[in-house]
Design a protein around this motif. Sequence first.
Motif, PDB file in Angstrom:
ATOM      1  N   VAL A 286      24.992  52.614  22.394  1.00 14.47           N
ATOM      2  CA  VAL A 286      24.941  53.528  22.166  1.00 14.47           C
ATOM      3  C   VAL A 286      23.135  52.853  20.514  1.00 14.47           C
ATOM      4  O   VAL A 286      22.369  53.011  20.932  1.00 14.47           O
ATOM      5  CB  VAL A 286      25.119  54.239  20.918  1.00 14.47           C
ATOM      6  CG1 VAL A 286      24.180  55.077  19.333  1.00 14.47           C
ATOM      7  CG2 VAL A 286      26.121  55.241  21.025  1.00 14.47           C
ATOM      8  N   ALA A 287      23.340  51.628  20.592  1.00 16.85           N
ATOM      9  CA  ALA A 287      22.549  50.626  19.736  1.00 16.85           C
ATOM     10  C   ALA A 287      21.471  50.507  21.147  1.00 16.85           C
ATOM     11  O   ALA A 287      20.096  50.009  20.599  1.00 16.85           O
ATOM     12  CB  ALA A 287      23.657  49.354  19.379  1.00 16.85           C
ATOM     13  N   ALA A 288      22.485  49.951  22.424  1.00 13.73           N
ATOM     14  CA  ALA A 288      21.124  49.197  23.118  1.00 13.73           C
ATOM     15  C   ALA A 288      20.366  50.186  24.163  1.00 13.73           C
ATOM     16  O   ALA A 288      18.661  50.533  24.109  1.00 13.73           O
ATOM     17  CB  ALA A 288      22.409  48.628  24.490  1.00 13.73           C
ATOM     18  N   ILE A 289      20.560  51.922  23.895  1.00 15.24           N
ATOM     19  CA  ILE A 289      20.129  53.258  24.537  1.00 15.24           C
ATOM     20  C   ILE A 289      18.553  52.777  22.934  1.00 15.24           C
ATOM     21  O   ILE A 289      17.821  52.786  23.288  1.00 15.24           O
ATOM     22  CB  ILE A 289      20.961  53.876  24.729  1.00 15.24           C
ATOM     23  CG1 ILE A 289      21.365  53.745  25.470  1.00 15.24           C
ATOM     24  CG2 ILE A 289      19.388  54.979  24.250  1.00 15.24           C
ATOM     25  CD1 ILE A 289      22.360  54.701  24.805  1.00 15.24           C
ATOM     26  N   ALA A 290      19.593  53.059  21.949  1.00 19.99           N
ATOM     27  CA  ALA A 290      17.997  53.071  20.707  1.00 19.99           C
ATOM     28  C   ALA A 290      17.378  52.115  20.124  1.00 19.99           C
ATOM     29  O   ALA A 290      16.083  52.367  20.194  1.00 19.99           O
ATOM     30  CB  ALA A 290      19.455  53.008  19.351  1.00 19.99           C
ATOM     31  N   SER A 291      17.872  50.918  20.711  1.00 21.70           N
ATOM     32  CA  SER A 291      16.754  50.252  20.654  1.00 21.70           C
ATOM     33  C   SER A 291      15.785  49.803  21.661  1.00 21.70           C
ATOM     34  O   SER A 291      14.658  49.165  21.763  1.00 21.70           O
ATOM     35  CB  SER A 291      17.526  48.568  20.812  1.00 21.70           C
ATOM     36  OG  SER A 291      16.635  47.177  20.401  1.00 21.70           O
ATOM     37  N   CYS A 292      15.893  50.242  22.960  1.00 23.46           N
ATOM     38  CA  CYS A 292      14.816  50.191  23.858  1.00 23.46           C
ATOM     39  C   CYS A 292      13.606  51.236  24.168  1.00 23.46           C
ATOM     40  O   CYS A 292      13.793  50.942  24.180  1.00 23.46           O
ATOM     41  CB  CYS A 292      16.803  50.140  25.440  1.00 23.46           C
ATOM     42  SG  CYS A 292      14.596  50.202  26.888  1.00 23.46           S
ATOM     43  N   SER A 293      14.763  52.687  23.568  1.00 19.20           N
ATOM     44  CA  SER A 293      13.774  54.047  23.086  1.00 19.20           C
ATOM     45  C   SER A 293      12.954  53.563  22.201  1.00 19.20           C
ATOM     46  O   SER A 293      11.585  53.761  22.363  1.00 19.20           O
ATOM     47  CB  SER A 293      14.397  54.708  22.825  1.00 19.20           C
ATOM     48  OG  SER A 293      15.819  54.870  23.411  1.00 19.20           O
ATOM     49  N   THR A 294      13.632  53.359  21.667  1.00 21.21           N
ATOM     50  CA  THR A 294      12.350  51.995  19.978  1.00 21.21           C
ATOM     51  C   THR A 294      10.968  52.028  20.655  1.00 21.21           C
ATOM     52  O   THR A 294       9.783  51.827  20.025  1.00 21.21           O
ATOM     53  CB  THR A 294      12.916  51.956  19.289  1.00 21.21           C
ATOM     54  OG1 THR A 294      13.816  52.710  18.837  1.00 21.21           O
ATOM     55  CG2 THR A 294      11.926  51.492  17.807  1.00 21.21           C
ATOM     56  N   ALA A 295      11.298  50.195  21.275  1.00 14.39           N
ATOM     57  CA  ALA A 295      10.893  49.297  21.979  1.00 14.39           C
ATOM     58  C   ALA A 295       9.804  49.937  23.811  1.00 14.39           C
ATOM     59  O   ALA A 295       8.633  49.895  23.404  1.00 14.39           O
ATOM     60  CB  ALA A 295      11.353  48.772  22.761  1.00 14.39           C
ATOM     61  N   ILE A 296      10.317  51.261  23.877  1.00 12.58           N
ATOM     62  CA  ILE A 296       9.423  51.734  24.931  1.00 12.58           C
ATOM     63  C   ILE A 296       8.244  52.718  23.665  1.00 12.58           C
ATOM     64  O   ILE A 296       6.806  52.649  24.159  1.00 12.58           O
ATOM     65  CB  ILE A 296      10.249  53.058  25.824  1.00 12.58           C
ATOM     66  CG1 ILE A 296      10.677  52.408  26.523  1.00 12.58           C
ATOM     67  CG2 ILE A 296       8.785  53.528  26.548  1.00 12.58           C
ATOM     68  CD1 ILE A 296      11.948  52.912  27.594  1.00 12.58           C
ATOM     69  N   GLY A 297       8.563  53.317  23.013  1.00 11.03           N
ATOM     70  CA  GLY A 297       7.998  53.937  21.991  1.00 11.03           C
ATOM     71  C   GLY A 297       6.969  52.834  21.528  1.00 11.03           C
ATOM     72  O   GLY A 297       5.614  53.133  21.707  1.00 11.03           O
ATOM     73  N   ARG A 298       7.175  51.996  20.604  1.00 10.47           N
ATOM     74  CA  ARG A 298       6.605  50.739  20.250  1.00 10.47           C
ATOM     75  C   ARG A 298       4.526  50.600  20.905  1.00 10.47           C
ATOM     76  O   ARG A 298       3.950  50.397  21.083  1.00 10.47           O
ATOM     77  CB  ARG A 298       7.138  49.500  19.937  1.00 10.47           C
ATOM     78  CG  ARG A 298       6.246  48.923  19.272  1.00 10.47           C
ATOM     79  CD  ARG A 298       7.139  48.033  18.771  1.00 10.47           C
ATOM     80  NE  ARG A 298       8.342  48.461  17.928  1.00 10.47           N
ATOM     81  CZ  ARG A 298       9.505  47.804  18.653  1.00 10.47           C
ATOM     82  NH1 ARG A 298      10.043  47.051  19.053  1.00 10.47           N
ATOM     83  NH2 ARG A 298      10.519  47.992  17.753  1.00 10.47           N
ATOM     84  N   LEU A 299       5.382  50.322  22.146  1.00 11.98           N
ATOM     85  CA  LEU A 299       4.992  49.386  23.780  1.00 11.98           C
ATOM     86  C   LEU A 299       3.861  50.841  23.868  1.00 11.98           C
ATOM     87  O   LEU A 299       2.636  50.545  23.845  1.00 11.98           O
ATOM     88  CB  LEU A 299       5.152  49.379  24.838  1.00 11.98           C
ATOM     89  CG  LEU A 299       4.306  48.686  25.789  1.00 11.98           C
ATOM     90  CD1 LEU A 299       3.295  48.010  25.642  1.00 11.98           C
ATOM     91  CD2 LEU A 299       5.079  48.575  27.336  1.00 11.98           C
ATOM     92  N   ASP A 300       4.123  51.958  23.899  1.00 12.01           N
ATOM     93  CA  ASP A 300       3.156  53.001  24.547  1.00 12.01           C
ATOM     94  C   ASP A 300       2.332  53.193  23.400  1.00 12.01           C
ATOM     95  O   ASP A 300       1.270  53.867  23.469  1.00 12.01           O
ATOM     96  CB  ASP A 300       4.412  54.295  24.434  1.00 12.01           C
ATOM     97  CG  ASP A 300       3.437  55.729  25.100  1.00 12.01           C
ATOM     98  OD1 ASP A 300       2.854  55.850  25.649  1.00 12.01           O
ATOM     99  OD2 ASP A 300       3.835  56.852  24.373  1.00 12.01           O
ATOM    100  N   ALA A 301       2.119  53.304  21.923  1.00  9.04           N
ATOM    101  CA  ALA A 301       1.738  53.799  20.662  1.00  9.04           C
ATOM    102  C   ALA A 301       0.875  52.321  21.117  1.00  9.04           C
ATOM    103  O   ALA A 301      -0.485  52.586  20.619  1.00  9.04           O
ATOM    104  CB  ALA A 301       2.125  53.658  20.347  1.00  9.04           C
TER     105      ALA A 301
END
Length: 336
Positions: A2-17
């Motif tokens: 769960v932590a890995a999924i949340a961390s990766c999803s947050t990183a993708i959103g940060r890069l996209d923004a």
Amino acid sequence: MVAAIASCSTAIGRLDARFTVSPVAKPWAIRTAWTGYAKALQLQSAEVEEIDVFSWGCGLKVPGRPALPSHLDLFDRFDQWRAALDDPDTLAWRDQLPTAIGEPATAAEHPPLVRALDTVRQLARIDHSIKPWLGLPFALRDRGLAATPLPCLAGGVKAFRFKRTISDEDWHAALRGLEHSVTANLERLHDLERLHRDAQRAIVAEYRPGVLPALAALLHHRPLLSPRSVSELLSMSVAGASKLLTRGVACGLLIEITQRRTWRVFLSTDLAVEFGYAAPKRGRPRNEPPSLPANRGLADVFDAFDQEMANIDELLRRGAGVASAIGRAGDDSIPV
């Protein structure tokens, strides 16, 4: 997990923004397309490194690198993929998926990131070409993790293709690899923006900048340059291009990666450490020079530089279109 999924999803959103508001979004997208395609080729077990794809994209042979195989075309899908990345139709990629790809009834219980990776896994099981690995940016876009397909996120893990049942270790490997790609390419975006600011300072510091703004703009899109390539793209003599590149080295925008007087090749400073042509700096990172004071004269200089960036982008886009048309004509003329 769960932590890995949340961390990766947050990183993708940060890069996209970060990407959507960057002043160097277009050249960064071109560079990351080469990065993502290199990752996809490696998942196809091609003996190729990222610098080789950059070399192909810039049309230059890097000294010391082994020649790419001549019995097959490693880049036959690149132009089609690049066109799909720029396609405003958000349903085009999804509509081309085989009907065998679907979602189980329990799919809604899983996070969007897992569902995007599972789409790539299903496609990799039935399509053994490079297409599944190139499809991950579209799958992430379709699941709402990014506003646009980010080409640097192409990839996956080989277990998606070769294993019928994916273990937790395989899912962790896919998530770690994806997050590493996001982090590395976000850092490269920062480095490219720093190069952009360094180019602005170099132009302002020159009493007569001449063609230096055009070289700086070209460097954003083509990080590998030679006197001949610069002479062709900027319509100048080879001798003049060689002097211009030497001037760029003196301004700190380029380094020469060849130690010879002929067939010289230059690389932008923001990629020199990444590709092993410069030693990483030790100790504390140096402070970036303060921002230049705002005034009308500087605004005009920066506007002219931005226009040079737009002109170079249009020049390279037209050149790529002509090359693709020639390639298609050549393919049509071959008897089947």
